[in-house]
Motif scaffolding. Structure first.
Motif, PDB file in Angstrom:
ATOM      1  N   LEU A   1      57.877 -11.203 -41.031  1.00 58.82           N
ATOM      2  CA  LEU A   1      58.763 -12.433 -40.227  1.00 58.82           C
ATOM      3  C   LEU A   1      60.160 -12.501 -40.236  1.00 58.82           C
ATOM      4  N   VAL A   2      60.826 -11.555 -39.843  1.00 58.96           N
ATOM      5  CA  VAL A   2      62.166 -11.701 -40.029  1.00 58.96           C
ATOM      6  C   VAL A   2      62.856 -10.858 -39.469  1.00 58.96           C
ATOM      7  N   THR A   3      63.872 -10.102 -38.703  1.00 58.02           N
ATOM      8  CA  THR A   3      64.190  -9.420 -37.424  1.00 58.02           C
ATOM      9  C   THR A   3      65.099  -8.124 -38.342  1.00 58.02           C
ATOM     10  N   ASN A   4      65.605  -8.487 -39.815  1.00 57.15           N
ATOM     11  CA  ASN A   4      66.108  -7.709 -40.781  1.00 57.15           C
ATOM     12  C   ASN A   4      65.199  -7.436 -42.190  1.00 57.15           C
ATOM     13  N   TYR A   5      66.005  -6.312 -42.304  1.00 57.74           N
ATOM     14  CA  TYR A   5      64.434  -5.982 -44.314  1.00 57.74           C
ATOM     15  C   TYR A   5      65.683  -6.526 -45.161  1.00 57.74           C
ATOM     16  N   LYS A   6      64.674  -6.644 -46.314  1.00 53.50           N
ATOM     17  CA  LYS A   6      65.493  -6.444 -47.570  1.00 53.50           C
ATOM     18  C   LYS A   6      66.696  -4.870 -47.056  1.00 53.50           C
ATOM     19  N   PRO A   7      67.632  -5.234 -47.768  1.00 50.50           N
ATOM     20  CA  PRO A   7      68.570  -5.871 -48.202  1.00 50.50           C
ATOM     21  C   PRO A   7      69.089  -7.490 -47.520  1.00 50.50           C
ATOM     22  N   ALA A   8      68.890  -7.195 -46.164  1.00 47.61           N
ATOM     23  CA  ALA A   8      69.210  -8.542 -45.324  1.00 47.61           C
ATOM     24  C   ALA A   8      69.111  -9.919 -45.612  1.00 47.61           C
ATOM     25  N   PRO A   9      68.974 -10.411 -45.427  1.00 45.94           N
ATOM     26  CA  PRO A   9      68.958 -12.222 -46.068  1.00 45.94           C
ATOM     27  C   PRO A   9      68.144 -12.891 -45.173  1.00 45.94           C
TER      28      PRO A   9
ATOM     29  N   GLY B   1      64.916 -13.035 -45.041  1.00 47.43           N
ATOM     30  CA  GLY B   1      63.540 -14.069 -45.603  1.00 47.43           C
ATOM     31  C   GLY B   1      64.030 -14.910 -46.032  1.00 47.43           C
ATOM     32  N   ILE B   2      65.768 -15.143 -47.278  1.00 45.13           N
ATOM     33  CA  ILE B   2      65.380 -16.337 -47.369  1.00 45.13           C
ATOM     34  C   ILE B   2      66.369 -17.381 -46.833  1.00 45.13           C
ATOM     35  N   VAL B   3      66.924 -16.872 -45.760  1.00 41.18           N
ATOM     36  CA  VAL B   3      67.728 -17.923 -44.876  1.00 41.18           C
ATOM     37  C   VAL B   3      66.639 -18.372 -44.502  1.00 41.18           C
ATOM     38  N   LEU B   4      65.576 -17.844 -43.942  1.00 41.52           N
ATOM     39  CA  LEU B   4      64.609 -18.176 -43.302  1.00 41.52           C
ATOM     40  C   LEU B   4      64.099 -19.957 -43.692  1.00 41.52           C
ATOM     41  N   LEU B   5      63.906 -19.725 -45.024  1.00 37.35           N
ATOM     42  CA  LEU B   5      63.159 -20.394 -46.002  1.00 37.35           C
ATOM     43  C   LEU B   5      64.721 -21.903 -46.006  1.00 37.35           C
ATOM     44  N   LEU B   6      65.438 -21.296 -45.997  1.00 44.03           N
ATOM     45  CA  LEU B   6      66.599 -22.216 -46.236  1.00 44.03           C
ATOM     46  C   LEU B   6      67.251 -23.070 -45.662  1.00 44.03           C
ATOM     47  N   LYS B   7      66.895 -22.755 -43.671  1.00 42.63           N
ATOM     48  CA  LYS B   7      66.578 -22.991 -42.624  1.00 42.63           C
ATOM     49  C   LYS B   7      65.691 -24.442 -42.394  1.00 42.63           C
ATOM     50  N   LYS B   8      64.580 -23.715 -42.697  1.00 44.17           N
ATOM     51  CA  LYS B   8      63.046 -24.101 -42.410  1.00 44.17           C
ATOM     52  C   LYS B   8      62.460 -25.860 -43.200  1.00 44.17           C
ATOM     53  N   TYR B   9      63.082 -25.372 -44.548  1.00 48.29           N
ATOM     54  CA  TYR B   9      63.129 -26.203 -45.060  1.00 48.29           C
ATOM     55  C   TYR B   9      63.939 -26.995 -46.042  1.00 48.29           C
TER      56      TYR B   9
ATOM     57  N   GLY C   1      63.676 -11.022 -58.593  1.00 49.31           N
ATOM     58  CA  GLY C   1      63.476  -9.864 -58.402  1.00 49.31           C
ATOM     59  C   GLY C   1      63.725  -8.818 -59.639  1.00 49.31           C
ATOM     60  N   ASP C   2      63.309  -7.754 -59.384  1.00 55.32           N
ATOM     61  CA  ASP C   2      62.707  -6.391 -59.772  1.00 55.32           C
ATOM     62  C   ASP C   2      63.903  -5.362 -59.766  1.00 55.32           C
ATOM     63  N   ALA C   3      64.234  -5.134 -58.319  1.00 58.88           N
ATOM     64  CA  ALA C   3      65.187  -4.570 -57.918  1.00 58.88           C
ATOM     65  C   ALA C   3      66.509  -4.672 -57.153  1.00 58.88           C
ATOM     66  N   LYS C   4      67.639  -3.728 -57.006  1.00 62.77           N
ATOM     67  CA  LYS C   4      68.846  -3.976 -56.701  1.00 62.77           C
ATOM     68  C   LYS C   4      68.630  -4.500 -55.591  1.00 62.77           C
ATOM     69  N   TYR C   5      67.578  -4.410 -54.695  1.00 61.10           N
ATOM     70  CA  TYR C   5      67.508  -4.938 -52.803  1.00 61.10           C
ATOM     71  C   TYR C   5      67.490  -6.053 -53.054  1.00 61.10           C
ATOM     72  N   ASP C   6      66.839  -6.697 -54.574  1.00 61.77           N
ATOM     73  CA  ASP C   6      66.336  -7.910 -54.377  1.00 61.77           C
ATOM     74  C   ASP C   6      67.529  -9.332 -54.538  1.00 61.77           C
ATOM     75  N   ILE C   7      68.237  -7.845 -55.687  1.00 64.41           N
ATOM     76  CA  ILE C   7      70.513  -8.735 -55.556  1.00 64.41           C
ATOM     77  C   ILE C   7      70.687  -8.997 -54.339  1.00 64.41           C
ATOM     78  N   GLN C   8      70.800  -7.776 -54.085  1.00 65.27           N
ATOM     79  CA  GLN C   8      71.389  -7.895 -52.847  1.00 65.27           C
ATOM     80  C   GLN C   8      71.480  -8.717 -51.798  1.00 65.27           C
ATOM     81  N   MET C   9      69.753  -8.832 -51.586  1.00 67.32           N
ATOM     82  CA  MET C   9      69.346 -10.217 -49.846  1.00 67.32           C
ATOM     83  C   MET C   9      69.990 -11.220 -51.427  1.00 67.32           C
ATOM     84  N   GLY C  10      69.882 -11.717 -51.610  1.00 69.24           N
ATOM     85  CA  GLY C  10      70.227 -13.326 -52.868  1.00 69.24           C
ATOM     86  C   GLY C  10      71.835 -13.190 -52.680  1.00 69.24           C
ATOM     87  N   GLN C  11      72.211 -12.087 -52.580  1.00 70.36           N
ATOM     88  CA  GLN C  11      73.446 -12.351 -52.464  1.00 70.36           C
ATOM     89  C   GLN C  11      73.896 -12.795 -51.292  1.00 70.36           C
TER      90      GLN C  11
END
Length: 214
Positions: free
Chosen positions: A137-145, A147-155, A166-176
């Protein structure tokens, strides 16, 4: 106050055991490629297979070979995941408490959305989540943001009321990158050092501790 929670799936909500390792090794072997070791495979869990396979392969892989390898992996993975996938202790109680507090819960995963939906239903926790986002559902995957941006905008969610877990650095990088708070989940982390070195907003060793974060 945190009102919106974005969860990774593998190694955060659920322990899939050795499913990814088994499926990856068998897929590489079936195509006569150098088989990665278990630690290498585990280190890449958290980003889509079609991305990680190119990084861990010893041989150069064309887009066609990547597609065939990924499809082989998904086929094998689907055969072993249900038997190996289970919720981490405390996850159900944590989700119940958050939902009772009228919090909004989402899953942002490197799995395909329909596979993620099936996993959540298999574990009987799909009903806790307001929406889910897989890599398709996204163009760029983790650690790109994305997925989160999609939900922030949608709702129309506020960043300062949102947190990625998340358990991995990719999750933290995405959130940051998305500008939300982050929480490292130690209970399922393969590489604790890389997770902590990313300096998440919070670091918790038990799911229930997420409920008390403010």
């Amino acid at each position: 106050m945190i009102n919106n929670y974005f969860f990774d799936f593998d190694k955060t909500l659920a322990d899939s055991g050795d499913s990814s390792v088994i499926a990856t090794k068998e897929a590489f072997k079936s195509m006569n490629l150098t088989v990665p070791d278990s630690d290498t495979i585990s280190g890449y869990i958290g980003i889509p297979a079609k991305i990680s396979f190119k990084k861990m392969a010893k041989e150069p892989l064309s887009d066609d070979k990547i597609m065939k390898l990924t499809n082989k992996f998904l086929s094998i993975y689907s055969e072993v995941e249900d038997a190996n996938t289970k919720l981490f202790p405390g996850i159900l109680d944590m989700l119940s408490q958050l939902k009772s507090a009228d919090k909004k819960l989402y899953v942002v995963s490197s799995k395909k959305t329909d596979e993620l939906d099936r996993n959540l239903k298999h574990l009987n926790i799909r009903q806790y989540f307001d929406d889910i986002v897989g890599y398709d559902l996204v163009t760029n995957y983790k650690p790109a943001p994305d997925g989160i941006v999609l939900l922030l905008k949608k709702y129309d969610l506020k960043k300062d009321e949102s947190m990625m877990i998340g358990d991995a650095k990719y999750d933290i990088q995405m959130g940051q990158s998305a500008g939300v708070r982050t929480c490292g989940a130690l209970w399922g982390a393969f590489d604790v050092d890389s997770l902590t070195n990313q300096v998440p907003t919070y670091l918790v060793d038990q799911p229930v501790r997420i409920v008390s974060l403010a």
